[in-house]
Design a protein around this motif. Structure first.
Motif, PDB file in Angstrom:
ATOM      1  N   GLY A  11       5.014  12.483   7.168  1.00 32.90           N
ATOM      2  CA  GLY A  11       4.710  11.555   8.244  1.00 32.90           C
ATOM      3  C   GLY A  11       4.622  10.111   7.804  1.00 32.90           C
ATOM      4  O   GLY A  11       4.004   9.274   8.481  1.00 32.90           O
ATOM      5  N   MET A  12       5.282   9.766   6.693  1.00 28.07           N
ATOM      6  CA  MET A  12       5.255   8.408   6.158  1.00 28.07           C
ATOM      7  C   MET A  12       6.519   7.642   6.564  1.00 28.07           C
ATOM      8  O   MET A  12       7.475   8.227   7.078  1.00 28.07           O
ATOM      9  N   SER A  13       6.524   6.330   6.310  1.00 24.05           N
ATOM     10  CA  SER A  13       7.692   5.503   6.645  1.00 24.05           C
ATOM     11  C   SER A  13       8.683   5.448   5.474  1.00 24.05           C
ATOM     12  O   SER A  13       9.861   5.753   5.626  1.00 24.05           O
ATOM     13  N   PHE A  14       8.212   5.042   4.278  1.00 22.77           N
ATOM     14  CA  PHE A  14       9.041   5.031   3.074  1.00 22.77           C
ATOM     15  C   PHE A  14       8.098   4.981   1.880  1.00 22.77           C
ATOM     16  O   PHE A  14       7.479   3.952   1.615  1.00 22.77           O
ATOM     17  N   HIS A  33       2.358  -0.462   5.311  1.00 21.46           N
ATOM     18  CA  HIS A  33       1.704  -1.510   4.519  1.00 21.46           C
ATOM     19  C   HIS A  33       0.456  -1.013   3.788  1.00 21.46           C
ATOM     20  O   HIS A  33      -0.532  -1.730   3.681  1.00 21.46           O
ATOM     21  N   ARG A  34       0.543   0.204   3.231  1.00 19.60           N
ATOM     22  CA  ARG A  34      -0.651   0.789   2.632  1.00 19.60           C
ATOM     23  C   ARG A  34      -0.403   1.275   1.206  1.00 19.60           C
ATOM     24  O   ARG A  34       0.663   1.790   0.890  1.00 19.60           O
ATOM     25  N   VAL A  35      -1.448   1.099   0.375  1.00 18.84           N
ATOM     26  CA  VAL A  35      -1.570   1.844  -0.877  1.00 18.84           C
ATOM     27  C   VAL A  35      -2.492   3.012  -0.578  1.00 18.84           C
ATOM     28  O   VAL A  35      -3.595   2.828  -0.059  1.00 18.84           O
ATOM     29  N   LEU A  36      -2.042   4.228  -0.912  1.00 17.47           N
ATOM     30  CA  LEU A  36      -2.768   5.442  -0.542  1.00 17.47           C
ATOM     31  C   LEU A  36      -3.075   6.272  -1.774  1.00 17.47           C
ATOM     32  O   LEU A  36      -2.412   6.148  -2.809  1.00 17.47           O
ATOM     33  N   GLU A  50      -4.655  -2.302   2.003  1.00 19.33           N
ATOM     34  CA  GLU A  50      -3.632  -2.681   2.979  1.00 19.33           C
ATOM     35  C   GLU A  50      -2.982  -3.979   2.526  1.00 19.33           C
ATOM     36  O   GLU A  50      -3.675  -4.930   2.154  1.00 19.33           O
ATOM     37  N   ILE A  51      -1.643  -3.999   2.544  1.00 21.93           N
ATOM     38  CA  ILE A  51      -0.889  -5.163   2.082  1.00 21.93           C
ATOM     39  C   ILE A  51       0.107  -5.537   3.185  1.00 21.93           C
ATOM     40  O   ILE A  51       1.176  -4.936   3.292  1.00 21.93           O
ATOM     41  N   PRO A  52      -0.234  -6.512   4.025  1.00 17.33           N
ATOM     42  CA  PRO A  52       0.628  -6.845   5.165  1.00 17.33           C
ATOM     43  C   PRO A  52       2.043  -7.254   4.784  1.00 17.33           C
ATOM     44  O   PRO A  52       2.982  -7.035   5.552  1.00 17.33           O
ATOM     45  N   ALA A  53       2.211  -7.862   3.599  1.00 18.96           N
ATOM     46  CA  ALA A  53       3.538  -8.325   3.176  1.00 18.96           C
ATOM     47  C   ALA A  53       4.314  -7.245   2.413  1.00 18.96           C
ATOM     48  O   ALA A  53       5.249  -7.561   1.695  1.00 18.96           O
ATOM     49  N   GLN A  54       3.926  -5.998   2.566  1.00 18.72           N
ATOM     50  CA  GLN A  54       4.629  -4.807   2.068  1.00 18.72           C
ATOM     51  C   GLN A  54       4.302  -4.505   0.612  1.00 18.72           C
ATOM     52  O   GLN A  54       4.636  -5.272  -0.287  1.00 18.72           O
ATOM     53  N   PRO A  55       3.648  -3.391   0.368  1.00 23.07           N
ATOM     54  CA  PRO A  55       3.337  -3.002  -1.012  1.00 23.07           C
ATOM     55  C   PRO A  55       4.575  -2.504  -1.739  1.00 23.07           C
ATOM     56  O   PRO A  55       5.554  -2.072  -1.131  1.00 23.07           O
ATOM     57  N   SER A  56       4.502  -2.562  -3.059  1.00 18.96           N
ATOM     58  CA  SER A  56       5.537  -1.952  -3.904  1.00 18.96           C
ATOM     59  C   SER A  56       4.846  -1.392  -5.142  1.00 18.96           C
ATOM     60  O   SER A  56       4.020  -0.504  -5.028  1.00 18.96           O
ATOM     61  N   LEU A  66      -7.333  -2.382  -9.879  1.00 19.18           N
ATOM     62  CA  LEU A  66      -6.001  -2.089  -9.352  1.00 19.18           C
ATOM     63  C   LEU A  66      -5.177  -3.359  -9.220  1.00 19.18           C
ATOM     64  O   LEU A  66      -5.656  -4.371  -8.702  1.00 19.18           O
ATOM     65  N   LEU A  67      -3.919  -3.317  -9.688  1.00 21.32           N
ATOM     66  CA  LEU A  67      -2.928  -4.338  -9.386  1.00 21.32           C
ATOM     67  C   LEU A  67      -1.901  -3.741  -8.441  1.00 21.32           C
ATOM     68  O   LEU A  67      -1.497  -2.581  -8.588  1.00 21.32           O
ATOM     69  N   ALA A  68      -1.455  -4.529  -7.470  1.00 23.06           N
ATOM     70  CA  ALA A  68      -0.471  -4.058  -6.497  1.00 23.06           C
ATOM     71  C   ALA A  68       0.459  -5.197  -6.119  1.00 23.06           C
ATOM     72  O   ALA A  68       0.016  -6.323  -5.865  1.00 23.06           O
ATOM     73  N   VAL A  69       1.737  -4.899  -6.074  1.00 24.02           N
ATOM     74  CA  VAL A  69       2.747  -5.877  -5.670  1.00 24.02           C
ATOM     75  C   VAL A  69       2.687  -6.080  -4.156  1.00 24.02           C
ATOM     76  O   VAL A  69       2.649  -5.124  -3.382  1.00 24.02           O
ATOM     77  N   SER A  70       2.662  -7.338  -3.759  1.00 23.73           N
ATOM     78  CA  SER A  70       2.863  -7.741  -2.363  1.00 23.73           C
ATOM     79  C   SER A  70       4.268  -8.315  -2.300  1.00 23.73           C
ATOM     80  O   SER A  70       4.510  -9.463  -2.681  1.00 23.73           O
ATOM     81  N   ALA A  71       5.213  -7.494  -1.850  1.00 23.50           N
ATOM     82  CA  ALA A  71       6.628  -7.740  -2.133  1.00 23.50           C
ATOM     83  C   ALA A  71       7.194  -8.965  -1.431  1.00 23.50           C
ATOM     84  O   ALA A  71       7.895  -9.775  -2.048  1.00 23.50           O
ATOM     85  N   ARG A  72       6.911  -9.107  -0.149  1.00 23.96           N
ATOM     86  CA  ARG A  72       7.630 -10.124   0.620  1.00 23.96           C
ATOM     87  C   ARG A  72       7.087 -11.528   0.404  1.00 23.96           C
ATOM     88  O   ARG A  72       7.844 -12.499   0.530  1.00 23.96           O
ATOM     89  N   ASP A  73       5.807 -11.660   0.101  1.00 23.06           N
ATOM     90  CA  ASP A  73       5.315 -13.004  -0.235  1.00 23.06           C
ATOM     91  C   ASP A  73       5.264 -13.206  -1.749  1.00 23.06           C
ATOM     92  O   ASP A  73       4.753 -14.209  -2.239  1.00 23.06           O
ATOM     93  N   ARG A  74       5.780 -12.222  -2.508  1.00 27.51           N
ATOM     94  CA  ARG A  74       6.061 -12.360  -3.940  1.00 27.51           C
ATOM     95  C   ARG A  74       4.807 -12.679  -4.749  1.00 27.51           C
ATOM     96  O   ARG A  74       4.796 -13.535  -5.614  1.00 27.51           O
ATOM     97  N   ARG A  75       3.771 -11.891  -4.446  1.00 24.91           N
ATOM     98  CA  ARG A  75       2.522 -12.018  -5.185  1.00 24.91           C
ATOM     99  C   ARG A  75       2.149 -10.664  -5.784  1.00 24.91           C
ATOM    100  O   ARG A  75       2.610  -9.621  -5.326  1.00 24.91           O
TER     101      ARG A  75
END
Length: 297
Positions: A11-14, A33-36, A50-56, A66-75
């Motif tokens: 039931g996930m998106s990608f 937009h979630r780290v789970l 939750e990462i609105p600019a898309q997690p990676s 925890l470190l997490a990529v915020s892909a679209r705002d490149r942080r």
């Protein structure tokens, strides 16, 4: 080899970037937009961030933050011990496209992060790009260039491995004491570099294996499980490029990782395809799992 493949979470998106940490499976879901995280069997599913600019990519500093990529705002974001979230590093002025996967060296706190290099979803010409090193203080340094869509990565002892999805190869770099990298060499080569910059041409036949997300560790025999983004499979690769095993779940596989209590669970991030316009509003992605013979190192 035929294996039983089971569904852990659906039931996930990608889904991307499966990691085994603190006796739980961690992963991201792009378009919600979630780290789970979840237990080994998928129960007790939690939203960790939750990462609105898309997690990676995700990883952990030596002290457990925890470190997490915020892909679209490149942080790269950092979750503090009290749960607050701050910017760990800002790469927005350094990369030509959205950030991609990341590996964090849990002993030094150094992170290596890739980026697309071009507008993949917009069909832009294929172009090489740079992997950046982010030090524990958040400083950013160009680490290696001329890489073709640097993706899943591994720190194995004093070596950094980088999957190049559009390069038909997994590259290796010696990591020096100061964090700089030695010259690139092939760890595994599956074919030639693309001879065209046209995206449809490259995707249509110039990639033998498109190494995408991979296990963050080698197994105890020194092999690497890596997703083949165009082959609908995860492959176990020996240094030099020999494919010694594969798992084909009947759908696209875009990342994989060893984990579980005994290190023998191979988690597979799956979806029918990788196209944003197909995946954004659908809930057809999943994390699957199977049991392999050789555990993570």
């Amino acid at each position: 080899m035929s294996r039983e493949i089971r569904t852990v979470v659906d039931g996930m998106s990608f889904t991307e970037c499966p990691r085994w940490h603190d006796d739980r499976l961690w992963f991201v879901d792009f378009y919600t937009h979630r780290v789970l995280s979840a237990r080994e069997d998928g129960s007790d599913l939690r939203t960790e961030l939750e990462i609105p600019a898309q997690p990676s990519g995700i990883g952990w500093l030596p002290d457990g933050r925890l470190l997490a990529v915020s892909a679209r705002d490149r942080r790269i974001l950092r979750r503090e011990a009290d749960g607050s979230v701050v910017t760990h590093a800002d790469l927005s002025g350094k990369v030509p496209a959205q950030l991609n996967d990341m590996v964090v060296d849990s002993s030094t706190g150094r992170a290596w992060v890739g980026n697309f290099g071009f507008d993949l979803m917009g069909g832009a010409p294929v172009a090489p790009t740079t992997v950046f090193r982010v030090d524990p203080d958040g400083s950013v340094t160009a680490a290696a260039d001329d890489l073709w869509f640097p993706n899943g990565s591994v720190v194995a002892g004093g070596t950094l491995l980088v999957d190049e999805t559009f390069g038909n190869r997994i590259s290796a770099f010696d990591i020096h004491d100061d964090g700089s990298l030695g010259p690139r060499r092939d760890w595994a080569s599956f074919g030639s570099l693309p001879t065209s910059s046209d995206l449809e041409t490259v995707l249509g036949g110039q990639l033998v294996v498109a190494p995408d997300g991979c296990s963050p560790t080698l197994d105890t025999e020194g092999c690497l499980w890596v997703a083949d983004a165009l082959g609908g499979r995860a492959v176990r690769v020996r240094e030099g490029g020999e494919i010694v095993d594969s798992v084909e779940p009947g759908t696209g596989v875009y990342a994989c990782g060893l984990g579980g209590a005994d290190g023998r669970t191979l988690y597979l991030c799956t979806a029918p395809d990788f196209l944003e316009h197909n995946r954004r509003d659908a809930r057809e992605a999943a994390v699957l799992a199977t049991t392999v013979d050789v555990p993570s190192a």
